[in-house]
Enzyme design. Structure first.
Site, PDB file in Angstrom:
ATOM      1  N   HIS A  60       6.839 115.053   2.284  1.00  0.00           N
ATOM      2  CA  HIS A  60       5.754 114.315   1.645  1.00  0.00           C
ATOM      3  C   HIS A  60       4.833 113.732   2.703  1.00  0.00           C
ATOM      4  CE1 HIS A  60       8.358 110.988   2.692  1.00  0.00           C
ATOM      5  NE2 HIS A  60       9.248 111.305   1.764  1.00  0.00           N
TER       6      HIS A  60
HETATM    7  P1  TYD Z   1      12.460 110.057  -1.232  1.00  0.00           P
HETATM    8  O1  TYD Z   1      11.115 109.524  -0.865  1.00  0.00           O
HETATM    9  O2  TYD Z   1      12.481 111.382  -1.933  1.00  0.00           O
HETATM   10  O3  TYD Z   1      13.388 110.136   0.045  1.00  0.00           O
HETATM   11  P2  TYD Z   1      13.154 110.990   1.395  1.00  0.00           P
HETATM   12  O4  TYD Z   1      11.750 110.845   1.794  1.00  0.00           O
HETATM   13  O5  TYD Z   1      14.089 110.378   2.363  1.00  0.00           O
HETATM   14  O6  TYD Z   1      13.538 112.402   1.150  1.00  0.00           O
HETATM   15  O7  TYD Z   1      13.196 108.942  -2.112  1.00  0.00           O
HETATM   16  C1  TYD Z   1      14.358 109.197  -2.858  1.00  0.00           C
HETATM   17  C2  TYD Z   1      14.352 108.304  -4.083  1.00  0.00           C
HETATM   18  O8  TYD Z   1      14.399 106.931  -3.712  1.00  0.00           O
HETATM   19  C3  TYD Z   1      13.116 108.488  -4.931  1.00  0.00           C
HETATM   20  O9  TYD Z   1      13.521 108.448  -6.284  1.00  0.00           O
HETATM   21  C4  TYD Z   1      12.280 107.272  -4.654  1.00  0.00           C
HETATM   22  C5  TYD Z   1      13.293 106.219  -4.248  1.00  0.00           C
HETATM   23  N1  TYD Z   1      12.781 105.272  -3.246  1.00  0.00           N
HETATM   24  C6  TYD Z   1      12.536 103.957  -3.593  1.00  0.00           C
HETATM   25  O10 TYD Z   1      12.719 103.532  -4.750  1.00  0.00           O
HETATM   26  N2  TYD Z   1      12.074 103.101  -2.646  1.00  0.00           N
HETATM   27  C7  TYD Z   1      11.860 103.493  -1.363  1.00  0.00           C
HETATM   28  O11 TYD Z   1      11.442 102.674  -0.514  1.00  0.00           O
HETATM   29  C8  TYD Z   1      12.109 104.863  -1.004  1.00  0.00           C
HETATM   30  C9  TYD Z   1      11.866 105.354   0.380  1.00  0.00           C
HETATM   31  C10 TYD Z   1      12.576 105.718  -1.989  1.00  0.00           C
END
Ligand code: TYD
Length: 140
Positions: free
Chosen positions: A53
């Protein structure tokens, strides 16, 4: 030589003594933003790819406080670079609007993430084609 450098490695001061090591990370001093959020990623298998992302608003600093991982950073304009995180005193600063992928996690990897914002899922761009259009001025 490709001098493209979308992200920046940060070396924190290690305050070690005979009792062990201590690393301090303060907002606006050791990282270039006020820290509003801290999260950490662990228990990811080596073949997992996380991230995938870009963020319209958030800046991050990532530190493997234990273990190792790699992070690929892309600007959407044809440049990409892979960084290795393998030391508790070394972080990587990620500005807004870069595409990032974290992978190759060691079994003991604990990836600490410091963010400049509170969580807002709306500022995440999770579609690579949409990211490409935005950075190349074809979408907002
Ligand atoms: P995600 O952004 O997909 O993790 P990564 O970038 O490490 O692959 O986040 C996973 C899940 O956690 C998603 O449902 C969103 C949630 N989340 C939060 O609620 N707060 C946060 O600060 C982060 C980073 C993720």
């Amino acid at each position: 030589m490709d001098t493209y450098n979308p992200a920046r490695m940060l070396e924190f001061v290690e305050r070690g003594d005979e009792r062990g090591n201590l690393v301090v990370v303060e907002g606006m001093q050791d990282v270039p933003f006020e820290i509003k959020r801290v999260f950490y990623i662990y228990g990811s298998d080596r073949d997992v790819i996380r991230g995938r992302h870009a963020n319209r608003e958030s800046e991050f600093v990532l530190v493997n406080v234990a273990g190792t991982s790699k992070i690929k950073v892309m600007d959407g304009k044809g440049h990409e670079k892979v960084y290795t995180l393998d030391r508790p005193r070394t972080g990587i600063y990620l500005p807004k609007m870069v595409w990032k992928e974290m992978y190759d996690f060691s079994e003991d990897s604990v990836l600490l993430c410091l963010a400049s914002t509170h969580y807002d899922g709306e500022e995440y761009i999770r579609d690579y084609d949409e990211f490409l259009k935005i950075v190349n001025g074809e979408a907002r």
